[in-house]
Design a protein around this motif. Structure first.
Motif, mmCIF file in Angstrom:
data_model
loop_
_atom_site.group_PDB
_atom_site.id
_atom_site.type_symbol
_atom_site.label_atom_id
_atom_site.label_comp_id
_atom_site.label_asym_id
_atom_site.label_seq_id
_atom_site.Cartn_x
_atom_site.Cartn_y
_atom_site.Cartn_z
ATOM 1 N N ARG A 45 -10.247 -10.303 -10.481
ATOM 2 C CA ARG A 45 -10.240 -9.130 -9.606
ATOM 3 C C ARG A 45 -8.909 -9.019 -8.863
ATOM 4 O O ARG A 45 -8.456 -9.968 -8.236
ATOM 5 N N ALA A 46 -8.302 -7.854 -8.914
ATOM 6 C CA ALA A 46 -7.029 -7.632 -8.246
ATOM 7 C C ALA A 46 -7.203 -7.232 -6.781
ATOM 8 O O ALA A 46 -6.277 -7.394 -5.979
ATOM 9 N N GLN A 47 -8.371 -6.728 -6.405
ATOM 10 C CA GLN A 47 -8.585 -6.182 -5.061
ATOM 11 C C GLN A 47 -8.255 -7.186 -3.946
ATOM 12 O O GLN A 47 -7.548 -6.816 -3.001
ATOM 13 N N PRO A 48 -8.694 -8.452 -3.998
ATOM 14 C CA PRO A 48 -8.332 -9.375 -2.913
ATOM 15 C C PRO A 48 -6.819 -9.592 -2.795
ATOM 16 O O PRO A 48 -6.291 -9.718 -1.691
ATOM 17 N N MET A 54 -4.477 -7.362 -3.718
ATOM 18 C CA MET A 54 -3.941 -6.106 -3.180
ATOM 19 C C MET A 54 -4.190 -6.032 -1.674
ATOM 20 O O MET A 54 -3.298 -5.642 -0.918
ATOM 21 N N ALA A 55 -5.394 -6.401 -1.236
ATOM 22 C CA ALA A 55 -5.720 -6.359 0.189
ATOM 23 C C ALA A 55 -4.772 -7.268 0.980
ATOM 24 O O ALA A 55 -4.269 -6.878 2.046
ATOM 25 N N HIS A 56 -4.510 -8.446 0.460
ATOM 26 C CA HIS A 56 -3.599 -9.374 1.140
ATOM 27 C C HIS A 56 -2.185 -8.780 1.216
ATOM 28 O O HIS A 56 -1.531 -8.854 2.263
ATOM 29 N N VAL A 111 2.468 1.771 -3.967
ATOM 30 C CA VAL A 111 1.170 2.308 -4.370
ATOM 31 C C VAL A 111 1.368 3.582 -5.195
ATOM 32 O O VAL A 111 0.707 3.779 -6.220
ATOM 33 N N GLU A 141 0.219 4.214 -8.982
ATOM 34 C CA GLU A 141 -0.642 5.352 -9.327
ATOM 35 C C GLU A 141 -0.045 6.147 -10.493
ATOM 36 O O GLU A 141 -0.767 6.520 -11.426
#
Length: 128
Positions: free
Chosen positions: A92-95, A97-99, A111, A115
């Motif tokens: 998962r890339a989300q954690p 990206m969030a960091h 971003v 996109e």
């Protein structure tokens, strides 16, 4: 071909080869700061390990020493590191990206570029 997993020290040596193109073990050693310069034999052992991993190759022999060059591109090594990092998060890339967002390392421009790349990939998939 699977790209080799490289240690931090191996990446430092690879960076010298990516930057200079070709170098001897002595030339690699001399790129390190004098106060923290690894021993010649440490560099030599590590370069030989990189050669065994097929990350570097000997390109010629001059006298009693060899000249080495990177056999793995910087891009391929970076992709391997990113894949390994994502594996720590179950793919998962989300954690990650969030960091990056929380620490300010990911900008709005980053971003927007991501996109645009995603839109290009989506259009390419539809055309196939």
């Amino acid at each position: 071909m699977a790209h080799p997993k490289l240690t931090n020290f191996e990446l430092q040596i690879m960076d010298v080869l990516w930057t200079q193109g070709k170098a001897s073990i002595r030339e690699i050693q001399e790129t390190f700061p004098a106060k923290r310069r690894p021993a010649y034999t440490t560099i030599q052992t590590t370069v030989y390990r990189l050669e065994a991993k097929k990350a570097v190759r000997r390109v010629k022999k001059v006298g009693n020493f060899h000249i080495f060059e990177a056999a793995v591109s910087r891009n391929a090594a970076q992709r391997r590191l990113i894949d390994d990092l994502l594996a720590l998060f179950g793919g998962r890339a989300q954690p990650v990206m969030a960091h990056l967002i929380e620490t300010g390392r990911l900008t709005l421009e980053d971003v927007k570029k991501a996109e645009r790349t995603l839109w290009k990939l989506a259009r390419k998939d539809k055309s196939q």
